[in-house]
Write a protein that holds these residues in place. Structure first.
Motif, PDB file in Angstrom:
ATOM      1  N   GLY A 168      -1.273 -77.303  27.306  1.00  0.00           N
ATOM      2  CA  GLY A 168      -2.610 -77.892  27.290  1.00  0.00           C
ATOM      3  C   GLY A 168      -2.525 -79.402  27.228  1.00  0.00           C
ATOM      4  O   GLY A 168      -1.699 -79.970  26.507  1.00  0.00           O
TER       5      GLY A 168
ATOM      6  N   LYS B  40      -9.181 -80.567  24.203  1.00  0.00           N
ATOM      7  CA  LYS B  40      -8.562 -80.253  25.490  1.00  0.00           C
ATOM      8  C   LYS B  40      -9.280 -80.938  26.641  1.00  0.00           C
ATOM      9  O   LYS B  40     -10.505 -80.922  26.742  1.00  0.00           O
TER      10      LYS B  40
ATOM     11  N   SER C  81      -2.120 -73.840  25.587  1.00  0.00           N
ATOM     12  CA  SER C  81      -3.424 -74.441  25.839  1.00  0.00           C
ATOM     13  C   SER C  81      -4.485 -73.806  24.950  1.00  0.00           C
ATOM     14  O   SER C  81      -4.536 -72.594  24.772  1.00  0.00           O
TER      15      SER C  81
ATOM     16  N   ASP D 256      -6.123 -77.914  31.769  1.00  0.00           N
ATOM     17  CA  ASP D 256      -5.172 -76.805  31.658  1.00  0.00           C
ATOM     18  C   ASP D 256      -3.916 -77.146  32.447  1.00  0.00           C
ATOM     19  O   ASP D 256      -3.998 -77.693  33.556  1.00  0.00           O
TER      20      ASP D 256
END
Length: 305
Positions: A69, A77, A287, A80
């Motif tokens: 991530g 975040k 992630s 991806d």
């Protein structure tokens, strides 16, 4: 401390003769200083003269596939990622991609030789949006060249220059994670190791450059990601920048965590994206929508390591 740097045996011999003369005068003028002090001074000269050898292969890398991530420094975040690593034609290939919701794509590529030592041969970083290249940085460590291309915000600039690569001691990007995997035991035992890093000066210079970096162990830490708590050994990569250069640009440290206990695989990375003026970001092994900061592990837990 008197530091003597040399690159060839001939220079070393000439330097050694000069050091001997200096020491004779120094000892005569400091007759009351103890023998142990003199020996310690000589030892410091010796450590300054001998360069660090190439990174010896202790943890060979093989095929791997993961989904890291890409976060901001606070753990939110942003993209991806996909990590791919494989062996082909006696070379280790690595490709890492990060896909953003707005269509932006970051891609890092690297190529390594693992025998007889770990040697990085190529590295590149490319940022695209809607199929158009915005920034691209590359280094061919075999031909000893590096280049930068910026096509962003109505700016179009390209530079390419030769760099003084030391095979087996010069790394870029994810190459430092592999180097740390092989230097892990030495660093945890207290050694500080110098390597070379390929980098780029920020705008308006955008100049390829080679910097000496000092690598040290930052301790055993714990962090949360993807709803779980992980332990990792932190390593700090500190650029040794000349005092005059610090007046113009600040080059932040890069931090890398390897999994604990061994074998030490990638766990987390924090540092500027490509240029030293870029935002500090975080890449986690797995992630998730958010990740937690790294915190020191308590004494009792360290004893169980």
């Amino acid at each position: 401390m008197l530091r003597v740097r040399t690159n060839t045996p001939m220079l070393f011999r000439a330097g050694a003769l000069g050091i001997t003369a200096i020491l004779r005068k120094w000892v005569k003028s400091h007759a009351q200083i103890s023998t142990m002090t003199i020996l310690a001074f000589i030892a410091s000269l010796t450590l300054a003269v001998f360069p660090v050898n190439a990174v010896q292969l202790t943890e060979p890398a093989a095929a791997a596939h993961g989904y890291p991530g890409f976060m901001d420094i606070n753990g939110k975040k942003l993209a991806d990622g996909e990590f791919r690593q494989w062996m082909q034609n006696d070379r280790l290939h690595i490709v890492i991609t990060y896909k953003f919701s707005d269509g932006e794509l970051f891609e890092e590529k690297a190529l390594f030789r693992q025998e007889p030592e770990l040697i990085q041969e190529q590295w590149s970083w490319k940022e695209t949006k809607e199929g158009q290249v915005q920034r691209e940085f590359a280094a061919d460590l075999t031909s000893k060249t590096a280049s930068a291309h910026v096509h962003k915000d109505n700016e179009n600039k390209a530079v390419s220059e030769n760099i003084e690569v030391e095979p087996g001691r010069t790394f870029a990007g994810f190459g430092f994670t592999l180097a740390l995997s092989n230097l892990r035991k030495r660093l945890i035992s207290g050694e500080q190791i110098e390597l070379k890093a390929v980098g780029f000066a920020p705008k308006p210079f955008l100049k390829p450059m080679l910097a000496t970096v000092k690598i040290s162990y930052g301790g055993l830490q714990r962090m949360r990601m993807s709803g779980r708590s992980y332990r990792g050994d932190q390593f700090i990569i500190h650029p040794e920048i000349a005092a005059i250069a610090k007046l113009f640009v600040r080059v932040p440290d890069t931090k890398i965590w390897l999994t604990n206990p061994a074998p030490g695989g990638f766990l987390r990375w924090e540092g500027p994206i490509a240029l030293p003026t870029d935002p500090i970001v975080r890449v986690d092994l797995v992630s998730d929508s958010v990740s937690g900061p790294a915190e020191p592990v308590g004494t009792r837990e360290r004893e169980k390591k």
